[in-house]
Enzyme design. Structure first.
Site, short mmCIF file in Angstrom:
data_model
loop_
_atom_site.label_atom_id
_atom_site.label_comp_id
_atom_site.label_asym_id
_atom_site.label_seq_id
_atom_site.Cartn_x
_atom_site.Cartn_y
_atom_site.Cartn_z
N HIS A 131 0.84 -1.20 0.00
CA HIS A 131 0.00 0.00 0.00
C HIS A 131 0.88 1.26 0.00
O HIS A 131 0.61 2.22 -0.72
CB HIS A 131 -0.89 0.05 1.26
CG HIS A 131 -1.91 -1.05 1.35
ND1 HIS A 131 -2.02 -1.88 2.44
CD2 HIS A 131 -2.87 -1.44 0.49
CE1 HIS A 131 -3.02 -2.73 2.24
NE2 HIS A 131 -3.54 -2.50 1.07
N LYS A 140 -17.24 -6.41 7.46
CA LYS A 140 -15.96 -7.12 7.36
C LYS A 140 -15.41 -7.31 8.75
O LYS A 140 -15.43 -6.39 9.57
CB LYS A 140 -14.97 -6.31 6.51
CG LYS A 140 -14.92 -6.76 5.09
CD LYS A 140 -13.69 -6.17 4.41
CE LYS A 140 -13.58 -6.63 2.98
NZ LYS A 140 -12.45 -5.99 2.29
N ARG A 196 -1.72 -6.02 -8.22
CA ARG A 196 -0.56 -6.88 -7.95
C ARG A 196 -0.36 -7.90 -9.06
O ARG A 196 0.75 -8.22 -9.43
CB ARG A 196 -0.74 -7.62 -6.62
CG ARG A 196 -0.63 -6.72 -5.42
CD ARG A 196 -1.15 -7.39 -4.20
NE ARG A 196 -2.56 -7.73 -4.37
CZ ARG A 196 -3.35 -8.20 -3.42
NH1 ARG A 196 -2.87 -8.40 -2.23
NH2 ARG A 196 -4.61 -8.47 -3.65
N SER A 208 -2.79 -7.80 2.92
CA SER A 208 -3.07 -7.64 4.35
C SER A 208 -3.47 -8.98 4.96
O SER A 208 -3.09 -9.29 6.10
CB SER A 208 -4.22 -6.64 4.57
OG SER A 208 -3.85 -5.38 4.08
O1 PNS Z 1 -8.68 -2.80 0.24
P1 PNS Z 1 -9.93 -3.34 -0.39
O2 PNS Z 1 -10.76 -4.11 0.62
O3 PNS Z 1 -9.67 -4.13 -1.65
O4 PNS Z 1 -10.79 -2.02 -0.82
C1 PNS Z 1 -12.05 -2.15 -1.40
C2 PNS Z 1 -12.78 -0.79 -1.44
C3 PNS Z 1 -12.82 -0.16 -0.07
C4 PNS Z 1 -12.06 0.14 -2.39
C5 PNS Z 1 -14.22 -1.05 -2.00
O5 PNS Z 1 -14.79 -2.13 -1.30
C6 PNS Z 1 -15.15 0.14 -1.87
O6 PNS Z 1 -14.95 1.16 -2.48
N1 PNS Z 1 -16.17 -0.02 -1.03
C7 PNS Z 1 -17.16 1.02 -0.78
C8 PNS Z 1 -18.53 0.59 -1.29
C9 PNS Z 1 -18.70 0.94 -2.75
O7 PNS Z 1 -18.50 2.06 -3.18
N2 PNS Z 1 -19.06 -0.07 -3.58
C10 PNS Z 1 -19.31 0.14 -4.99
C11 PNS Z 1 -18.14 -0.28 -5.83
S1 PNS Z 1 -18.22 -2.02 -6.08
#
Ligand code: PNS
Length: 163
Positions: free
Chosen positions: A17, A41, A90, A129
């Site tokens: 990150h 989560k 990645r 993570s």
């Molecule tokens: O680190 P991560 O868990 O891969 O991040 C995922 C994240 C936080 C970027 C994604 O889950 C997110 O933006 N969640 C907020 C809900 C949302 O906007 N969902 C619509 C897009 S699918």
């Protein structure tokens, strides 16, 4: 002024990150690292802890701020007037999920929120993570994966759980 948001769970932040933060902070005038408040989560670190870790890691980066958001990313982007989201890729296995998220965000925002991807530097391409938490849970060495203070926090968390 070019501004972007780097959203994620960051549970916890890894060197992978941090690599994306450093590189995207050079491309934008302002970068907001935004931690998702996701109650569904099963996070190891609280949002406050995750924000603190990111703040410490980005202390020397003048154009980086750390924030948290709940709900949809596009609502946060509208509130902050942000039109670019940054994400790290990645490997090809990340792509499908990332593409789906990016297209969904474009649809929901009427094309106003775009996502750009940076390939994670090769030396961090294996990091996640989840694997860091698994290594730490079994008492393994995570010093190549996270800064020392994160490793110490992980140790504390899992020592508490083993008691
Ligand atoms: O680190 P991560 O868990 O891969 O991040 C995922 C994240 C936080 C970027 C994604 O889950 C997110 O933006 N969640 C907020 C809900 C949302 O906007 N969902 C619509 C897009 S699918």
């Amino acid at each position: 002024m070019k501004r972007a948001v780097y959203p994620g769970s960051f549970d916890p932040m890894t060197y992978g990150h941090l690599d994306i933060i450093r590189r995207s902070a050079e491309m934008f005038d302002e970068l907001i690292v935004a931690v998702l408040v996701n109650n569904e989560k099963n996070a190891l670190f609280s949002v406050e802890e995750r924000v603190k870790i990111l703040q410490k890691a980005t202390e020397g980066m003048a154009n980086v701020t750390v924030d948290s958001f709940s709900g949809l990313l596009i609502n946060y982007a509208v509130e902050k007037n942000l039109h670019v989201a940054v994400r790290g890729l990645r490997a090809i296995t990340d792509f499908e999920y990332e593409l789906q998220m990016s297209q969904t965000n474009r649809m929901l925002s009427d094309g106003k929120l775009d996502t750009i991807y940076l390939n994670t530097s090769l030396q961090y391409s294996y990091l996640s993570s989840s694997s860091v938490k698994e290594i730490a849970a079994f008492g393994g060495d995570v010093s190549n994966c996270v800064p020392d203070y994160v490793a110490a926090l992980l140790q504390e968390k899992f020592a508490g759980r083993r008691k």
